[in-house]
Design an enzyme around this catalytic site. Structure first.
Site, PDB file in Angstrom:
ATOM      1  N   HIS A   5      -0.543   6.128   6.422  1.00 18.72           N
ATOM      2  CA  HIS A   5       0.014   6.024   5.067  1.00 18.72           C
ATOM      3  C   HIS A   5       0.341   7.413   4.516  1.00 18.72           C
ATOM      4  O   HIS A   5      -0.220   8.414   4.978  1.00 18.72           O
ATOM      5  CB  HIS A   5      -0.971   5.314   4.138  1.00 18.72           C
TER       6      HIS A   5
ATOM      7  N   ASN B 205       3.905  -5.396   5.763  1.00 15.99           N
ATOM      8  CA  ASN B 205       2.818  -6.334   6.055  1.00 15.99           C
ATOM      9  C   ASN B 205       3.346  -7.683   6.532  1.00 15.99           C
ATOM     10  O   ASN B 205       2.695  -8.357   7.334  1.00 15.99           O
ATOM     11  CB  ASN B 205       1.919  -6.507   4.830  1.00 15.99           C
TER      12      ASN B 205
ATOM     13  N   SER C  96       0.810  -1.226   0.000  1.00 13.75           N
ATOM     14  CA  SER C  96       0.000   0.000   0.000  1.00 13.75           C
ATOM     15  C   SER C  96       0.838   1.269   0.000  1.00 13.75           C
ATOM     16  O   SER C  96       0.345   2.335  -0.382  1.00 13.75           O
ATOM     17  CB  SER C  96      -0.943   0.007   1.211  1.00 13.75           C
TER      18      SER C  96
ATOM     19  N   GLY D 110      -2.005  -4.389   1.064  1.00 18.03           N
ATOM     20  CA  GLY D 110      -2.072  -5.642   1.802  1.00 18.03           C
ATOM     21  C   GLY D 110      -1.037  -6.669   1.396  1.00 18.03           C
ATOM     22  O   GLY D 110      -0.925  -7.722   2.030  1.00 18.03           O
TER      23      GLY D 110
END
Length: 355
Positions: free
Chosen positions: A323, A151, A59, A111
Site C-alpha cells: 500500500h 478487492n 484501503s 477491504g
C-alpha cells in the site's frame, strides 16, 4: 475451483450528462470534453465557494498504513482509515490554490469491494457493518472521488497465490486462488487454464461493478462529477531492483514472489487500471492514471518507493502489504488535486453561469 460469475445481462449505459454543475465562484456548469490543459485558478481571483465533495473507496483511499488512524468510532477504527489519507492531503493542497472542498464525508474503508458502494460492508471481528458508501451522496454533491476495484479483483488472493511466505501470514487478508498450486508456478497459473479463467472472470466482474457504481453516483447525485482514482504501479519494469531490500529493511519488497512472476503481476495490475479507465470513459467520469505516473516509485525503488513492502511494517504498526507510504500518498494527493483543478478549469471556460 469456483470462479466469479459474470452478470447475465449488461446494458449499454448512457454517458454522463455533459453539463454537471460544480460551484466555482458562482454556480458553474461543467463543460463536456476536457481541454488539452487544465486551468488553475488565477492569482487574485475571487475565492471559490466550497465544492461539496464525497470521498469513497478502499484501503488505497483510506491509506491504512499512515498514522494517525481515525478512531472516532468503532466502524472508523476497523476501516483503518488514516486521518492523513490522500483526501485530507489533497484537500489542503487545493486550499493552498484557492479551491475549497466542502467534505461531506470520507467513507473509504479498507477491504471494500465495489459492491460495498451500494451494499453494507461487514466489519472484522463480527462488529457489525458499515453502511453502503453511497449513503454519503446527496443531491448537492458535486465531486465524488475515490479508488475501487482491487478487492473485487482479488489482488490479495493473487499475491498469496504467488508467495508461500504470504500464505503463512493469516493476519493478512486474502486466500490463494488455488492452494494446491505451488506459489513457485504462479506465473504459469495466471497465464493458462483455471488461473487465467479465474482472472478473466474477476476482471469482467470489476468492469460490471464499476459501471453499476458510476451509474449509482449519477442517479443519487445527478450534478456530481465522479473521479475514479487508479492504483499506483507496484512492480517496476526492471525487476532486478526487487531482489534487494529497501534501505533499513530486511525483507525483500515483494517477499518470496518468484522473479518470473513479477512481470505477470505487473500485467495484471495494468489490466485492472485499464478496466477502470475504460469504465470511467464509458460512463463519462474522470480517471486519475496513477499507474502511468509512478513507474519510478514502485515497491522496489528503494528510497524512492511510494509503496510499502509486502512484509514491511508501517508507522501505524500494520503491514504495508503493498500500500502507499507517505511518499505514495503525496503522489496520490497531488494527482487528485491536479485533476480537480482541471475540472474546475473547465467550469471557468465559457460555460453557463447559474445563480
Amino acid at each position: 475451483m469456483s470462479s466469479v460469475m459474470r452478470r447475465s445481462a449488461r446494458t449499454s449505459a448512457p454517458r454522463w450528462p455533459a453539463a454537471a454543475a460544480v460551484v466555482l465562484g458562482t454556480c458553474l456548469t461543467l463543460a463536456g470534453p476536457a481541454p488539452s490543459a487544465g486551468a488553475a485558478p488565477s492569482a487574485g481571483a475571487a475565492p471559490t465557494h466550497p465544492v461539496p465533495t464525497v470521498f469513497f473507496g478502499d484501503s488505497y483511499t483510506a491509506n491504512h498504513g499512515i498514522p494517525p488512524l481515525d478512531r472516532e468510532s468503532i466502524p472508523s477504527a476497523l476501516c483503518l482509515r488514516s486521518t492523513e489519507n490522500f483526501p485530507a492531503v489533497a484537500t489542503r493542497r487545493l486550499a493552498e490554490q484557492g479551491v475549497t472542498l466542502d467534505i461531506q464525508a470520507d467513507v473509504s474503508c479498507s477491504g471494500a469491494r465495489v459492491h460495498h458502494f451500494w451494499e453494507g460492508q461487514p466489519l472484522p471481528f463480527a462488529r457489525g457493518e458499515v453502511p453502503p458508501q453511497n449513503e454519503a451522496l446527496t443531491n448537492d454533491t458535486l465531486l465524488a472521488v475515490g479508488s475501487m476495484g482491487g478487492n473485487t479483483l482479488g489482488f490479495h488472493d493473487i499475491l498469496k497465490q504467488c508467495s508461500a511466505a504470504l500464505r503463512g501470514q493469516s493476519v493478512l487478508p486474502g486466500e490463494p486462488v488455488d492452494e494446491d498450486e505451488p506459489a513457485a508456478k504462479c506465473a504459469e497459473f495466471f497465464e493458462v487454464g483455471d488461473g487465467k479463467r479465474w482472472l478473466d472472470d474477476r476482471l469482467a466482474q470489476v468492469a460490471s461493478d464499476l459501471e453499476r457504481m458510476l451509474e449509482n453516483i449519477r442517479l443519487l447525485s445527478p450534478r456530481a462529477r465522479p473521479v475514479l482514482v487508479g492504483y499506483p504501479r507496484l512492480v517496476p519494469e526492471d525487476t532486478v531492483k526487487c531482489l534487494a531490500p529497501a534501505p533499513g529493511q530486511t525483507h525483500l519488497p515483494l517477499a518470496d514472489i518468484p522473479q518470473d512472476a513479477m512481470p505477470v503481476l505487473d500485467g495484471i495490475q495494468k489490466r485492472l487500471d485499464d478496466v477502470m479507465e475504460k469504465a470511467a470513459a464509458d460512463l463519462g467520469a474522470d480517471f486519475v492514471d496513477l499507474y502511468a505516473r509512478t513507474g519510478g516509485n514502485t515497491v522496489c525503488d528503494g528510497a524512492d518507493r511510494g509503496i510499502g513492502g509486502l512484509l514491511e511494517i508501517s508507522p501505524s504498526l500494520l503491514p504495508w502489504y503493498a500500500h502507499p507510504n507517505e511518499k505514495g500518498r503525496d503522489i496520490q494527493a497531488e494527482q487528485v488535486a491536479d485533476k480537480v483543478v482541471e475540472i474546475l478549469g473547465e467550469a471557468g471556460s465559457g460555460v453557463d453561469r447559474r445563480t
